[in-house]
Design a protein around this motif. Structure first.
Motif, PDB file in Angstrom:
ATOM      1  N   ARG A 111      -2.923   8.977  -1.991  1.00 44.26           N
ATOM      2  CA  ARG A 111      -3.187   9.200  -0.564  1.00 44.26           C
ATOM      3  C   ARG A 111      -4.237   8.228  -0.061  1.00 44.26           C
ATOM      4  O   ARG A 111      -4.148   7.732   1.061  1.00 44.26           O
ATOM      5  N   ALA A 121      -2.530   4.967   0.371  1.00 45.14           N
ATOM      6  CA  ALA A 121      -1.605   5.006   1.508  1.00 45.14           C
ATOM      7  C   ALA A 121      -2.342   4.875   2.838  1.00 45.14           C
ATOM      8  O   ALA A 121      -1.761   4.459   3.842  1.00 45.14           O
ATOM      9  N   SER A 122      -3.603   5.226   2.848  1.00 48.44           N
ATOM     10  CA  SER A 122      -4.349   5.171   4.109  1.00 48.44           C
ATOM     11  C   SER A 122      -4.846   3.753   4.407  1.00 48.44           C
ATOM     12  O   SER A 122      -5.365   3.488   5.486  1.00 48.44           O
ATOM     13  N   LYS A 182       1.520   0.432   3.069  1.00 46.35           N
ATOM     14  CA  LYS A 182       2.856   0.793   3.564  1.00 46.35           C
ATOM     15  C   LYS A 182       3.798   1.156   2.411  1.00 46.35           C
ATOM     16  O   LYS A 182       4.535   2.140   2.469  1.00 46.35           O
ATOM     17  N   LYS A 210       2.935   4.500   1.020  1.00 44.25           N
ATOM     18  CA  LYS A 210       3.422   5.584   1.908  1.00 44.25           C
ATOM     19  C   LYS A 210       4.878   5.897   1.599  1.00 44.25           C
ATOM     20  O   LYS A 210       5.281   7.059   1.525  1.00 44.25           O
ATOM     21  N   GLU A 211       5.663   4.862   1.421  1.00 41.19           N
ATOM     22  CA  GLU A 211       7.082   5.048   1.117  1.00 41.19           C
ATOM     23  C   GLU A 211       7.232   5.747  -0.243  1.00 41.19           C
ATOM     24  O   GLU A 211       8.047   6.664  -0.406  1.00 41.19           O
ATOM     25  N   SER A 253       6.561   9.410   0.030  1.00 37.20           N
ATOM     26  CA  SER A 253       7.596  10.224   0.689  1.00 37.20           C
ATOM     27  C   SER A 253       8.619  10.737  -0.332  1.00 37.20           C
ATOM     28  O   SER A 253       9.243  11.770  -0.137  1.00 37.20           O
TER      29      SER A 253
END
Ligand SMILES: [Fe+2]
Ligand SMILES: [Fe+2]
Length: 150
Positions: free
Chosen positions: A19, A22-23, A30, A33-34, A37
């Motif tokens: 996390r 991802a920030s 990016k 983040k993927e 998910s």
């Protein structure tokens, strides 16, 4: 039924690191983040089925009786049917780890690469040890219930 603390902690720790990555702005953030998910529902699935089964490894190996046999059997049935999908998700996770690695290498993000190493090892341990152990625990619990049935 209780998840072994060490496994819950490891998931928690990996999530925390991911996390944070991802920030971050940029390509690495990016790509992470993927990855998240896919990983988020995957981890949840593991925490609902495989991990509670693994909580029985120690008591079963010490010859103790399973206290909730019906619950164990239903978890085992669920994890057995989800197992092929979980392995497929690992394939997808590894592809996405590859993307993060590519972005991290370009951006000189050494920490992101180290977190990817951890995550890759985590998935490998699951495939080689933890998933098979969860399946065996379920099968053993099922056999012991049958053996003691009147
Ligand atoms: Fe996991
Ligand atoms: Fe996994």
């Amino acid at each position: 039924m209780q998840t072994p603390e060490s496994l819950a902690e490891e998931h928690h720790e990996l999530f925390h690191e991911l996390r944070e990555l991802a920030s971050e702005e940029g390509e690495t953030g990016k790509a992470v983040k993927e990855l998240l998910s896919v990983l988020e529902p995957h981890f949840e699935g593991e925490e609902e089925t495989a991990m509670p089964l693994l909580g029985l490894l120690r008591p079963l190996s010490e010859g103790k009786a399973v206290s909730h046999p019906m619950e164990v059997m239903s978890l085992h049935a669920r994890f057995s049917s989800e197992y092929p999908r979980m392995l497929k998700e690992h394939v997808r996770v590894k592809e996405l780890i590859g993307r993060v690695r590519g972005a991290a290498a370009k951006g000189g993000k050494r920490h992101a690469e180290a977190v990817m190493d951890e995550l890759e090892l985590h998935a490998k341990i699951e495939e080689e040890v933890l998933y098979p152990a969860a399946l065996l625990v379920g099968a053993l619990a099922k056999a012991s219930v049958k053996a003691t049935a009147p």
